[in-house]
Design a protein around this motif. Sequence first.
Motif, PDB file in Angstrom:
ATOM      1  N   SER A  12      19.300  91.481  83.754  1.00 19.84           N
ATOM      2  CA  SER A  12      20.097  90.801  84.773  1.00 19.84           C
ATOM      3  C   SER A  12      21.552  91.208  84.637  1.00 19.84           C
ATOM      4  O   SER A  12      21.941  91.840  83.649  1.00 19.84           O
ATOM      5  CB  SER A  12      19.950  89.279  84.708  1.00 19.84           C
ATOM      6  OG  SER A  12      20.398  88.717  85.942  1.00 19.84           O
ATOM      7  N   GLY A  13      22.336  90.848  85.652  1.00 15.46           N
ATOM      8  CA  GLY A  13      23.741  91.250  85.662  1.00 15.46           C
ATOM      9  C   GLY A  13      24.615  90.240  86.378  1.00 15.46           C
ATOM     10  O   GLY A  13      24.130  89.449  87.198  1.00 15.46           O
ATOM     11  N   GLN A  15      28.766  90.005  88.088  1.00 14.22           N
ATOM     12  CA  GLN A  15      29.969  90.767  88.418  1.00 14.22           C
ATOM     13  C   GLN A  15      31.188  90.238  87.664  1.00 14.22           C
ATOM     14  O   GLN A  15      31.393  89.032  87.613  1.00 14.22           O
ATOM     15  CB  GLN A  15      30.285  90.634  89.905  1.00 14.22           C
ATOM     16  CG  GLN A  15      29.194  91.161  90.805  1.00 14.22           C
ATOM     17  CD  GLN A  15      29.654  91.167  92.242  1.00 14.22           C
ATOM     18  OE1 GLN A  15      30.554  91.905  92.614  1.00 14.22           O
ATOM     19  NE2 GLN A  15      29.050  90.326  93.051  1.00 14.22           N
ATOM     20  N   TYR A 133      25.383  98.038  98.282  1.00 14.05           N
ATOM     21  CA  TYR A 133      25.327  97.189  97.082  1.00 14.05           C
ATOM     22  C   TYR A 133      23.887  96.893  96.620  1.00 14.05           C
ATOM     23  O   TYR A 133      23.552  97.045  95.439  1.00 14.05           O
ATOM     24  CB  TYR A 133      26.093  95.902  97.413  1.00 14.05           C
ATOM     25  CG  TYR A 133      26.179  94.825  96.381  1.00 14.05           C
ATOM     26  CD1 TYR A 133      27.418  94.458  95.839  1.00 14.05           C
ATOM     27  CD2 TYR A 133      25.055  94.103  95.975  1.00 14.05           C
ATOM     28  CE1 TYR A 133      27.520  93.435  94.909  1.00 14.05           C
ATOM     29  CE2 TYR A 133      25.154  93.084  95.044  1.00 14.05           C
ATOM     30  CZ  TYR A 133      26.375  92.759  94.514  1.00 14.05           C
ATOM     31  OH  TYR A 133      26.475  91.747  93.596  1.00 14.05           O
ATOM     32  N   MET A 137      21.910  97.618  93.026  1.00 11.48           N
ATOM     33  CA  MET A 137      21.284  96.532  92.252  1.00 11.48           C
ATOM     34  C   MET A 137      19.830  96.867  91.919  1.00 11.48           C
ATOM     35  O   MET A 137      19.368  96.623  90.801  1.00 11.48           O
ATOM     36  CB  MET A 137      21.389  95.228  93.048  1.00 11.48           C
ATOM     37  CG  MET A 137      20.748  94.059  92.361  1.00 11.48           C
ATOM     38  SD  MET A 137      21.365  92.500  93.031  1.00 11.48           S
ATOM     39  CE  MET A 137      20.059  91.404  92.481  1.00 11.48           C
ATOM     40  N   ASP A 140      19.936  99.211  89.051  1.00  6.80           N
ATOM     41  CA  ASP A 140      20.204  98.529  87.769  1.00  6.80           C
ATOM     42  C   ASP A 140      18.892  98.091  87.126  1.00  6.80           C
ATOM     43  O   ASP A 140      18.670  98.264  85.926  1.00  6.80           O
ATOM     44  CB  ASP A 140      21.015  97.233  87.988  1.00  6.80           C
ATOM     45  CG  ASP A 140      22.403  97.473  88.539  1.00  6.80           C
ATOM     46  OD1 ASP A 140      22.904  98.605  88.441  1.00  6.80           O
ATOM     47  OD2 ASP A 140      22.984  96.495  89.076  1.00  6.80           O
ATOM     48  N   GLN A 155      20.220  85.257  94.965  1.00  5.29           N
ATOM     49  CA  GLN A 155      19.885  86.673  94.779  1.00  5.29           C
ATOM     50  C   GLN A 155      18.449  87.020  95.182  1.00  5.29           C
ATOM     51  O   GLN A 155      17.997  88.148  95.010  1.00  5.29           O
ATOM     52  CB  GLN A 155      20.117  87.080  93.313  1.00  5.29           C
ATOM     53  CG  GLN A 155      21.582  87.036  92.923  1.00  5.29           C
ATOM     54  CD  GLN A 155      22.417  87.915  93.828  1.00  5.29           C
ATOM     55  OE1 GLN A 155      22.095  89.085  94.055  1.00  5.29           O
ATOM     56  NE2 GLN A 155      23.472  87.359  94.398  1.00  5.29           N
TER      57      GLN A 155
END
Length: 342
Positions: A12-13, A15, A133, A137, A140, A155
């Motif tokens: 997970s991430g 910002q 974007y 994602m 990622d 999300q």
Amino acid sequence: MTATTFKPRVFSGIQPTNHLQLGNYLGAVKRFVEMQNTGVETVYCIVDLHAITTWQDPADLRHATRELAAGYIASGLDPKRSILFNQSQVPGHAQLAWIFNCVARVGWMNRMTQFKDKAGKNAENASLGLYAYPSLMAADILLYKATQVPVGEDQKQHLELTRDIAAKFNHDFKVDFFPITEPVIEGAATRVMSLRDGSKKMSKSDPSDASRINLTDDANAIAQKFRKARTDAEPLPDTVDGLKDRPEARNLVNIYAALAEISPDAVVSQFAGQGFGAFKPALADLAVAKLAPIADEMSRLMADPAEIDRILGGGAERANAIAQPILDDVYDIVGMIRSRQI
Ligand code: AMP
Ligand code: TRP
């Protein structure tokens, strides 16, 4: 084709923009730590390439990246057990995102509600990066063949798109290469709402500071914000069903439940019949008890930025060791010649 079984891996991430707020903590970071503690392999990222899809002052970005790293660690993320790094230090994210830009369809991007929200009225003037974007994602997540992604409710659409990209890649190239990742949207706090308006999500970018609890707020500020939080005049009901059509009350109960690690049902049965005059101070005390140690640890960590940078560098190396072979396979599947000697 026999279905491939993928090794369980969590990614997970977040910002690095502004300060972490309670919604990020309860909806994301706290869940990341819980997943780490189950023993599954966990990869957590500070998505600085995503941050620059809207303007970031370079000095602020550096500071926010270190502060987010400190926030993760202060919340219990152990950089030895989890891989913790900032996205731009692993080049594969941008490289795989390009491939996915050529897999994803313009029509898919046009449906993304976060783009519409962030671009606002003047979408023509949004960066091309903001439009792409969701493709970054997906990169990622799939750069690590992650099987599970813990996130907040907002999300969900991006994770559905990630699944669509994985499925289209597998289909177009006739491979069973990428997993169809599962979103993990669980717990009482998947959507923490603003303290000023129960119909709006708590957000780092809300102009009103009173609408959110920042992880860096001191005890006084936390107590004040909960005291002033918008509510109705009714006492708390006996069961959560009684919170229907009471979004502000429901939000405070959910926050209490997530902080205390009990169910919203247990919270209402504990406070049934009591008014907010009693509930709000109890909530403020609980929040201070849980959040103040995190804020203290964050400021201790922030006193040594070189150590934070060292941790991020070490994490990036470990992340890259997983990512590079997967990226090499992707290039091979797509038909890129790889003959440079390194
Ligand atoms: P962002 O700050 O937009 O990068 O979000 C980072 C993570 O925090 C994502 O998993 C979001 O879904 C989660 N998140 C952000 N705001 C909230 C909120 N108000 N309630 C629950 N989760 C949230
Ligand atoms: N889009 C996410 C957010 O705004 C951040 C993010 C970027 C992310 N890459 C990710 C979340 C990969 C989960 C997995 O909150």
